[in-house]
Design a protein around this motif. Structure first.
Motif, mmCIF file in Angstrom:
data_model
loop_
_atom_site.group_PDB
_atom_site.id
_atom_site.type_symbol
_atom_site.label_atom_id
_atom_site.label_comp_id
_atom_site.label_asym_id
_atom_site.label_seq_id
_atom_site.Cartn_x
_atom_site.Cartn_y
_atom_site.Cartn_z
ATOM 1 N N LEU A 1 -73.813 18.336 -95.303
ATOM 2 C CA LEU A 1 -74.662 19.253 -95.081
ATOM 3 C C LEU A 1 -74.734 20.702 -95.504
ATOM 4 C CD1 LEU A 1 -77.470 18.850 -93.757
ATOM 5 C CD2 LEU A 1 -77.089 19.892 -92.200
ATOM 6 N N ALA A 2 -75.729 21.156 -96.326
ATOM 7 C CA ALA A 2 -75.811 22.232 -96.965
ATOM 8 C C ALA A 2 -78.187 22.869 -96.683
ATOM 9 C CB ALA A 2 -76.597 22.098 -98.871
ATOM 10 N N ALA A 3 -77.808 23.741 -97.285
ATOM 11 C CA ALA A 3 -78.601 23.990 -96.500
ATOM 12 C C ALA A 3 -79.595 24.137 -95.837
ATOM 13 C CB ALA A 3 -79.598 23.162 -97.621
ATOM 14 N N LEU A 4 -78.572 23.943 -96.229
ATOM 15 C CA LEU A 4 -79.286 23.578 -96.219
ATOM 16 C C LEU A 4 -80.047 24.816 -95.396
ATOM 17 C CD1 LEU A 4 -78.620 21.915 -96.771
ATOM 18 C CD2 LEU A 4 -78.415 21.381 -97.080
ATOM 19 N N TYR B 1 -75.504 23.645 -106.573
ATOM 20 C CA TYR B 1 -74.943 23.750 -104.871
ATOM 21 C C TYR B 1 -74.190 22.451 -104.974
ATOM 22 C CZ TYR B 1 -74.040 22.585 -99.995
ATOM 23 O OH TYR B 1 -73.557 22.819 -98.577
ATOM 24 N N SER B 2 -74.750 21.472 -105.316
ATOM 25 C CA SER B 2 -74.368 20.196 -105.107
ATOM 26 C C SER B 2 -72.745 20.616 -105.825
ATOM 27 C CB SER B 2 -75.039 18.667 -105.642
ATOM 28 O OG SER B 2 -74.885 19.430 -107.536
ATOM 29 N N ARG B 3 -72.572 21.156 -106.865
ATOM 30 C CA ARG B 3 -70.803 22.038 -107.498
ATOM 31 C C ARG B 3 -70.419 22.171 -106.665
ATOM 32 N NH1 ARG B 3 -71.852 19.272 -112.412
ATOM 33 N NH2 ARG B 3 -74.681 19.183 -113.276
ATOM 34 N N LEU B 4 -70.833 23.140 -106.015
ATOM 35 C CA LEU B 4 -69.890 23.874 -105.055
ATOM 36 C C LEU B 4 -69.602 23.399 -103.840
ATOM 37 C CD1 LEU B 4 -71.756 27.450 -105.566
ATOM 38 C CD2 LEU B 4 -69.862 26.497 -107.335
ATOM 39 N N ALA C 1 -77.102 16.101 -103.401
ATOM 40 C CA ALA C 1 -75.325 16.382 -103.800
ATOM 41 C C ALA C 1 -74.923 14.734 -103.232
ATOM 42 C CB ALA C 1 -75.760 16.888 -102.828
ATOM 43 N N GLU C 2 -75.171 14.236 -102.640
ATOM 44 C CA GLU C 2 -74.963 13.322 -101.560
ATOM 45 C C GLU C 2 -74.827 11.377 -102.368
ATOM 46 O OE1 GLU C 2 -75.190 14.095 -98.288
ATOM 47 O OE2 GLU C 2 -73.968 16.028 -98.556
ATOM 48 N N ASN C 3 -75.835 10.976 -103.576
ATOM 49 C CA ASN C 3 -76.746 9.768 -103.737
ATOM 50 C C ASN C 3 -77.058 9.328 -102.916
ATOM 51 O OD1 ASN C 3 -76.014 8.478 -105.759
ATOM 52 N ND2 ASN C 3 -74.642 6.526 -105.244
#
Length: 507
Positions: free
Chosen positions: A10-13, A387-390, A54-56
Motif C-alpha cells: 500500500l501507498a498512500a496512501l 509513486y508506482s516507480r518508487l 501500481a499493482e495492476n
C-alpha cells in the motif's frame, strides 16, 4: 489487458467528525445542478485520479482505494462520517464472544450475475487472508471466515480471530478486504476485480496506467447509479489535472494542488479535512541513518513551521504527531515524547532523500527539507518520481529518507492499524524500516484494548514511543482539495479518501 499480478503493498496512501451525512448520502456532495444529464440513462462521468495503478488493480494493496473511489468494490462494512462501522454488504452484525462475530448479509449480487452468498463471502475473505504480502488491514491479525446459512434471509458469515479483536467491524471496512465473486480468483488466489465486484460501477476496461472504463451495474443493491458509467484517467501531474478540469475535459479531479486552487473558478473546488499526515520517514535499519544519533540530527534539522504556511499556502496544519487535528481526541491525549536522543554531527554524511510527484506539494516539501538537512551538515541527494516507480525501492529500504503523505485511517478506520502496519517489526508497509521492541510492545497493548478511551490512550502512548525513535518526523496534516465541475453534483467528499463517486454522482 489482464488485471492479474502478484500484489505488493500500500501507498498512500482521515477523519472529521464535523461531517454528518448518512451512509446512503455517505459524505458531503459537490455543488451544482444536475446539468443536462438524461434522467433515464445519465451522462458518463469523466474523472481524473492522481495515482495510476501500481499493482495492476489488485484489491490487496495501494490500488484498493482506486477501486473503492470509483465505486467498483465494497466490503462487509463501511465507515460513516463519524468513523464508526456502518452496514455495507453486511446488513448487521453481532459479537458472539471475544473472538467471534456473526455478520448477516443483505441480498446483493456480484457484477457477474451470481448472488452474494455466505460461501462466496467467506471464500473472498479467505483469499485476502492468504494473500502475500498481507493486506495492511490484516497486519498482526489472523482470522478465519465460515459460511452460516442458518441465519435466515441471505445468510451470514462467522468471522473468528485468533486473538480478541474489538474493532473487527472497522477492520472489515478496509478497501483491501473488498468482497469479490469466486470467478475473480485464479488458481494462485490472485484477484481480478473486473466484472466480479459488487459496487454500482463495473470495471470493463483498462488501458495500462493511463485510463479505465467503468459501466453502470444496474443490479446494484443500493439502487441504480444516476451516471451511466465512468471514464477514468490517471493523471499524475497535478497541474494537468487542474487544467483538464478548468477546460471542461473532465468533471471531477482529485488532489488539486494548492497552487492551482486559486486559479479555478469559484465553486469548482472543495476542501476537506483529512487525517492524512505528511511525514519524513528515516531509515532505521540500514544506511547512514541507522545510527540513532544521526537520525536525531536529521529530526533536529527539520523546521516544520514553514511547510504549512509556505508550501501548502495555509491548506494544511503544522505536524503535531502521527495523528493530526482532524482526529479530534488525539491532541488532548498526546503523550510528551521524552527521552529524545542527543543529535550527532553529520559532518558531510551522505543520504538519499526520496519522494513522489503524484502529490505535487511533496517535491517542494522535499526540496525545503534538503536545504534544511544540508544546513545541518548532511550531503543530500534528492530523488523524485512517480509513486508506482518508487514504491518497491522504498519498501526495500533503498532510501535513507522518504517523504510520504499517509492517510492514518484509510486501512481500517482504527488508529491502531497504521501503527501496526507502518511502524512495527512485522508491519507490511514499514517504509522507515523500524523494528523496536518498545514500539512493538506499545502497539500490541493498543491492539488489545477494547474500551474506546483505553484504546485511545494506548494509541497515543504508542505514538510517543514511535516518535522517540526519530524514525518518523511529522511534517504537516493535510486538507485535500477536490475539483468539481460546475454541472456536477453528488461527489463524495470523503474524509477517509475511500470514496469519490457513488450512485448519486451525476452531471
Amino acid at each position: 489487458m489482464s488485471l492479474n499480478r502478484r500484489p505488493r503493498l500500500l501507498a498512500a496512501l482521515l477523519l472529521t467528525p464535523l461531517l454528518s451525512a448518512s451512509l446512503a448520502g455517505c459524505f458531503a456532495s459537490g455543488g451544482g445542478d444536475g446539468g443536462t444529464a438524461d434522467a433515464k440513462e445519465g451522462s458518463r462521468l469523466r474523472v481524473a485520479l492522481a495515482f495510476p495503478p501500481a499493482e495492476n488493480l489488485s484489491p490487496y494493496g495501494a490500488d484498493a482505494t482506486i477501486l473503492s473511489r470509483l465505486g467498483v468494490t465494497e466490503g462487509l462494512t463501511a465507515l460513516d462520517a463519524n468513523g464508526a462501522a456502518a452496514p455495507a454488504l453486511a446488513a448487521s452484525w453481532r459479537r458472539e464472544d471475544d473472538r467471534t462475530w456473526l455478520f448477516t448479509l443483505r441480498e446483493a449480487a456480484f457484477q457477474d450475475g451470481t448472488d452474494v452468498t455466505p460461501a462466496a463471502v467467506a471464500a473472498s475473505l479467505t483469499h485476502a487472508v492468504e494473500a502475500r504480502p498481507a493486506p495492511a488491514a490484516l497486519s498482526g491479525v489472523t482470522l478465519t471466515a465460515q459460511a452460516d446459512t442458518g441465519a435466515g434471509g441471505a445468510g451470514a458469515v462467522r468471522v473468528t480471530t485468533k486473538a480478541p479483536d474489538p474493532v473487527l467491524p472497522l477492520r472489515l471496512s478496509s478497501p483491501s478486504l473488498a468482497i469479490l465473486s469466486p470467478k475473480a480468483y485464479d488458481a494462485k488466489g490472485t484477484a481480478d476485480p473486473a466484472g466480479t465486484a459488487t459496487g454500482p460501477f463495473e470495471l470493463t476496461g483498462v488501458e495500462g496506467d493511463t485510463s479505465a472504463r467503468l459501466d453502470r451495474f444496474d443490479d446494484y443493491w443500493g439502487g441504480r447509479a444516476q451516471a451511466s458509467g465512468i471514464d477514468a484517467r490517471f493523471i499524475a501531474d497535478g497541474t494537468a489535472r487542474a487544467n483538464a478540469l478548468r477546460t471542461g475535459q473532465i468533471d471531477v479531479a482529485e488532489a488539486i494542488p494548492v497552487a492551482q486552487a486559486a486559479t479555478l473558478d469559484a465553486g469548482t473546488h472543495r476542501e476537506t479535512a483529512t487525517t492524512r499526515t505528511t511525514s519524513l520517514l528515516l531509515n532505521a535499519r540500514s544506511g547512514a541513518l541507522k545510527d540513532p544519533f544521526l537520525r536525531a540530527a536529521a529530526r533536529a534539522a527539520v523546521d516544520t513551521s514553514v511547510l504549512a504556511k509556505n508550501v501548502y499556502e495555509g491548506h494544511a496544519d503544522a505536524g503535531a504527531g502521527i495523528y493530526g487535528p482532524a482526529v479530534t481526541w488525539a491532541a488532548g491525549k498526546r503523550v510528551p515524547s521524552t527521552g529524545a536522543t542527543r543529535p550527532g554531527k553529520p559532518t558531510g554524511t551522505s543520504i538519499t532523500l526520496a519522494t513522489y510527484d503524484n502529490r505535487p506539494e511533496l517535491p517542494e516539501v522535499a526540496q525545503v527539507l534538503k536545504q534544511q538537512l544540508e544546513k545541518a551538515g548532511f550531503t543530500v541527494k534528492l530523488t523524485v518520481g512517480e509513486y508506482s516507480r518508487l514504491e518497491s525501492d522504498a519498501l526495500a529500504g533503498k532510501f535513507d529518507a522518504f517523504v510520504l503523505a499517509r492517510n492514518t485511517l484509510v486501512d481500517t478506520g482504527d488508529p491502531v492499524a497504521v501503527l501496526a502496519g507502518d511502524h512495527t517489526c512485522g508491519g507490511g508497509y514499514n517504509l522507515a524500516q523500524l523494528c523496536d521492541k518498545a514500539v512493538d510492545a506499545a502497539v500490541a497493548k493498543a491492539e488489545g484494548a477494547a474500551d474506546t478511551a483505553e484504546r485511545q490512550d494506548a494509541v497515543m502512548a504508542a505514538e510517543a514511543a514511535i516518535l522517540r525513535t526519530d524514525a518518523v518526523v511529522p511534517l504537516v496534516h493535510q486538507r485535500v482539495i477536490t475539483g468539481v465541475g460546475p454541472r456536477v453534483s453528488g461527489v463524495l467528499l470523503d474524509p477517509y479518501e475511500r470514496t469519490l463517486v457513488g450512485t448519486g454522482t451525476r452531471r
